[in-house]
Structure formats: C-alpha cells, structure tokens
Design a protein around this motif. Sequence first.
Motif, mmCIF file in Angstrom:
data_model
loop_
_atom_site.group_PDB
_atom_site.id
_atom_site.type_symbol
_atom_site.label_atom_id
_atom_site.label_comp_id
_atom_site.label_asym_id
_atom_site.label_seq_id
_atom_site.Cartn_x
_atom_site.Cartn_y
_atom_site.Cartn_z
ATOM 1 N N ILE A 114 0.758 -1.352 0.541
ATOM 2 C CA ILE A 114 0.339 0.364 0.313
ATOM 3 C C ILE A 114 0.989 1.152 0.101
ATOM 4 C CG2 ILE A 114 -1.523 1.723 0.873
ATOM 5 C CD1 ILE A 114 -2.590 -1.579 2.567
ATOM 6 N N ASN A 115 0.716 1.925 -1.196
ATOM 7 C CA ASN A 115 1.140 3.174 -1.003
ATOM 8 C C ASN A 115 0.064 4.533 -1.374
ATOM 9 O OD1 ASN A 115 0.961 2.980 -4.127
ATOM 10 N ND2 ASN A 115 2.953 2.887 -4.884
ATOM 11 N N ASP A 116 -1.081 4.770 -0.888
ATOM 12 C CA ASP A 116 -1.436 5.851 -1.097
ATOM 13 C C ASP A 116 -2.998 5.902 -0.329
ATOM 14 O OD1 ASP A 116 -2.324 8.230 -2.035
ATOM 15 O OD2 ASP A 116 -3.330 7.334 -3.795
ATOM 16 N N VAL A 117 -3.759 6.446 0.150
ATOM 17 C CA VAL A 117 -4.562 6.933 0.196
ATOM 18 C C VAL A 117 -5.531 7.705 -0.245
ATOM 19 C CG1 VAL A 117 -6.008 6.903 3.104
ATOM 20 C CG2 VAL A 117 -4.089 6.161 2.743
ATOM 21 N N GLU A 118 -6.767 7.193 -0.253
ATOM 22 C CA GLU A 118 -7.435 8.038 -1.370
ATOM 23 C C GLU A 118 -8.746 8.489 -0.731
ATOM 24 O OE1 GLU A 118 -9.233 7.244 -5.203
ATOM 25 O OE2 GLU A 118 -9.569 5.418 -4.680
ATOM 26 N N ALA A 119 -9.350 9.315 -0.337
ATOM 27 C CA ALA A 119 -10.721 9.833 0.286
ATOM 28 C C ALA A 119 -11.714 10.062 0.132
ATOM 29 C CB ALA A 119 -9.938 9.735 1.681
ATOM 30 N N HIS A 120 -12.673 10.242 0.772
ATOM 31 C CA HIS A 120 -13.466 11.247 1.051
ATOM 32 C C HIS A 120 -14.969 11.320 1.431
ATOM 33 C CE1 HIS A 120 -17.266 8.493 -1.067
ATOM 34 N NE2 HIS A 120 -16.223 7.838 -2.119
ATOM 35 N N PHE A 121 -15.549 12.363 1.729
ATOM 36 C CA PHE A 121 -16.798 11.949 2.440
ATOM 37 C C PHE A 121 -17.070 11.842 2.226
ATOM 38 C CE2 PHE A 121 -14.432 16.435 4.852
ATOM 39 C CZ PHE A 121 -14.608 16.023 6.431
ATOM 40 N N ALA A 122 -18.611 11.427 3.097
ATOM 41 C CA ALA A 122 -19.996 10.956 1.990
ATOM 42 C C ALA A 122 -21.309 11.267 3.363
ATOM 43 C CB ALA A 122 -20.156 9.207 1.691
ATOM 44 N N CYS A 123 -22.281 11.684 3.094
ATOM 45 C CA CYS A 123 -23.360 12.004 2.547
ATOM 46 C C CYS A 123 -24.469 11.345 2.626
ATOM 47 C CB CYS A 123 -23.670 13.145 2.964
ATOM 48 S SG CYS A 123 -25.222 13.917 3.747
ATOM 49 N N TYR A 124 -25.242 11.169 2.915
ATOM 50 C CA TYR A 124 -26.525 9.502 2.730
ATOM 51 C C TYR A 124 -27.562 10.364 3.279
ATOM 52 C CZ TYR A 124 -23.385 5.905 1.263
ATOM 53 O OH TYR A 124 -22.644 4.977 0.742
ATOM 54 N N HIS A 125 -29.081 11.098 2.749
ATOM 55 C CA HIS A 125 -30.000 12.078 3.027
ATOM 56 C C HIS A 125 -31.028 11.080 3.126
ATOM 57 C CE1 HIS A 125 -28.041 15.273 0.687
ATOM 58 N NE2 HIS A 125 -28.480 15.687 1.927
ATOM 59 N N THR A 126 -31.602 11.527 3.364
ATOM 60 C CA THR A 126 -32.725 10.017 4.124
ATOM 61 C C THR A 126 -32.948 9.372 2.987
ATOM 62 O OG1 THR A 126 -33.661 11.174 5.837
ATOM 63 C CG2 THR A 126 -35.492 9.679 5.301
ATOM 64 N N GLY A 127 -33.068 8.458 2.406
ATOM 65 C CA GLY A 127 -33.626 7.247 1.112
ATOM 66 C C GLY A 127 -32.932 7.288 0.817
ATOM 67 N N GLU A 128 -31.515 7.632 0.785
ATOM 68 C CA GLU A 128 -30.809 6.984 0.081
ATOM 69 C C GLU A 128 -29.400 5.853 0.549
ATOM 70 O OE1 GLU A 128 -29.396 11.457 -1.496
ATOM 71 O OE2 GLU A 128 -28.079 11.247 0.005
ATOM 72 N N PHE A 129 -29.011 5.405 -0.898
ATOM 73 C CA PHE A 129 -28.377 4.532 -0.636
ATOM 74 C C PHE A 129 -26.993 4.249 -1.739
ATOM 75 C CE2 PHE A 129 -29.587 2.357 -4.568
ATOM 76 C CZ PHE A 129 -30.517 3.418 -4.897
ATOM 77 N N TYR A 130 -26.458 2.540 -1.710
ATOM 78 C CA TYR A 130 -25.828 2.267 -2.555
ATOM 79 C C TYR A 130 -25.856 0.991 -2.890
ATOM 80 C CZ TYR A 130 -20.665 2.860 -4.784
ATOM 81 O OH TYR A 130 -19.868 2.928 -5.561
ATOM 82 N N ALA A 131 -26.503 0.573 -3.544
ATOM 83 C CA ALA A 131 -26.465 -1.214 -4.331
ATOM 84 C C ALA A 131 -25.761 -2.303 -3.817
ATOM 85 C CB ALA A 131 -27.046 -1.032 -5.471
ATOM 86 N N LEU A 132 -25.473 -3.106 -4.613
ATOM 87 C CA LEU A 132 -24.807 -4.308 -3.806
ATOM 88 C C LEU A 132 -23.452 -4.036 -5.303
ATOM 89 C CD1 LEU A 132 -25.876 -7.442 -3.827
ATOM 90 C CD2 LEU A 132 -24.966 -6.428 -2.212
ATOM 91 N N HIS A 133 -22.125 -3.662 -4.646
ATOM 92 C CA HIS A 133 -21.221 -3.176 -5.875
ATOM 93 C C HIS A 133 -19.348 -4.133 -4.913
ATOM 94 C CE1 HIS A 133 -20.488 0.387 -2.607
ATOM 95 N NE2 HIS A 133 -19.193 0.676 -2.845
ATOM 96 N N ARG A 134 -18.949 -3.669 -5.382
ATOM 97 C CA ARG A 134 -17.839 -4.082 -5.176
ATOM 98 C C ARG A 134 -16.565 -2.901 -5.413
ATOM 99 N NH1 ARG A 134 -18.825 -9.620 -7.068
ATOM 100 N NH2 ARG A 134 -18.359 -10.812 -5.346
ATOM 101 N N ASP A 135 -15.651 -2.151 -4.334
ATOM 102 C CA ASP A 135 -14.784 -1.246 -4.703
ATOM 103 C C ASP A 135 -13.927 -1.468 -5.235
ATOM 104 O OD1 ASP A 135 -16.889 0.315 -2.727
ATOM 105 O OD2 ASP A 135 -15.424 0.066 -1.558
ATOM 106 N N ASN A 136 -13.336 -2.949 -5.933
ATOM 107 C CA ASN A 136 -12.346 -2.812 -6.700
ATOM 108 C C ASN A 136 -11.989 -4.485 -7.447
ATOM 109 O OD1 ASN A 136 -9.916 -3.171 -7.997
ATOM 110 N ND2 ASN A 136 -8.354 -3.093 -6.030
ATOM 111 N N PRO A 137 -13.597 -3.988 -8.278
ATOM 112 C CA PRO A 137 -14.147 -5.678 -9.230
ATOM 113 C C PRO A 137 -12.541 -5.927 -10.171
ATOM 114 C CG PRO A 137 -15.280 -3.853 -9.879
ATOM 115 C CD PRO A 137 -13.998 -2.935 -8.881
#
Length: 200
Positions: free
Chosen positions: A100-123
């Motif tokens: 590992i040689n790097d870290v990338e990052a974001h803030f995330a905000c899910y408002h009421t009713g928001e979601f993130y369906a099934l996935h892989r971050d590194n398919p």
Amino acid sequence: MEILDLPITWNLEQILDDLAQHGFSVIDNAYPTTFAHEVLNECMDNLQKFRNAGIQNGVQSHIRSDHILWIDTQLEIAQQHIHTLKILSDALNRAFFLGINDVEAHFACYHTGEFYALHRDNPHGKNGRVISTVYYLHETWEEDWGGQLHFKDKNDVWHTLIPKPNRIALFQSDLLHEVQLAQQQRLSITAWLRNDQTIW
Ligand code: OGA
Ligand code: MN
C-alpha cells in the motif's frame, strides 16, 4: 502535531487477525470524542460542496444516490484521519506485504432515502484499491434507521453492520457490499488504501 502511533483504541493484532481470518475488521470508539466532533464539524461545514456521487461525466448511475466530497489538503481535520490510515497501512504492509502506497478518501453524505446498491470497490482488480475503510461521523445512529453496511466476508458469510458513530469498518476492497437505504442523514469518510504501481 505529528502523530506517530495508532490511537490506543486500535488493537493492531486484532485488526490483522480479523483481516487474515475474515477479510474485515471493525474498530469501535476509534478516536477521542473531541476529535470525532471536530471531523463531524468539518464535514458539516462543507456539506454545500458535496456532489451527487452517481453522476460521472454527466451520466447518472442508479446504483448509488449518496453525495460526496473528495478530501484534499484544505480539509485539515480529515487529513489527520488519513494520516492515521497511513500508519495503519505501514503495519498492514509489514504483516501482509500489500504494497500500500497511497490513501484516497472522500466524505459521504446519505440523505434520508439514499443508498448504495451491491458493488465491489475493486472489481477484478481493475484499480489499486486493496482495503476499503469507512469511518462513521454522525452523532447518533439508532438500530431502526437503516443505513447498514451489508457485506459478504472472505468466507462468503454475510454480515450487517450498523453505522455506529466513531466506528471504523475495514474490509478487503474486492468484497461484495452495499449500503442499505438510510432513514436519517448518514455521514462518513470512505478511504481506500491503495497499491498503485509506479510505471517507470
Ligand atoms: C463506498 C461504500 C460503505 C459505507 O463508499 O464505496 O461502500 O458503509 N461505503 O458507507
Ligand atoms: Mn463500496
């Protein structure tokens, strides 16, 4: 102030063992409450800059409806979390030779009713993401507010994790996972520990 060590609540041996056995680990009470509040404030102060994460190149995807803000050097409190994740990355590299040689990052905000369906971050290993981490920032979370992280571990066992405040979930970026529909505002920092190859 330069922090050279992991916070005392991080049991490194346990984290390494969990990752080796199950492909994920959970850290509760990750930071002192004062720090947790500072990050939450930084997140809230910048909410107007968040963008719809599902839109890429003007095209709306339907698998996620959260809003994100990539963390740059201006976001000084969040940077301290990234710094801690770099210290953890060094330990992971020593234990598992992950490179590992790097870290990338974001803030995330899910408002009421928001979601993130099934996935892989590194398919299919298509990007450099090795370990995904999610640090939950909101002040409280009730069991019936939804927004769980639902994922399949490396032994194909499914788990449902409540996004408790001041909790960090760590998991292999190739694992299948989803964020179930949130019924309250759900705030977090998602960060990926990456091993990008340098091309000479
Ligand atoms: C992601 C993600 C999980 C969570 O941002 O890719 O899967 O619990 N987040 O927020
Ligand atoms: Mn994900």
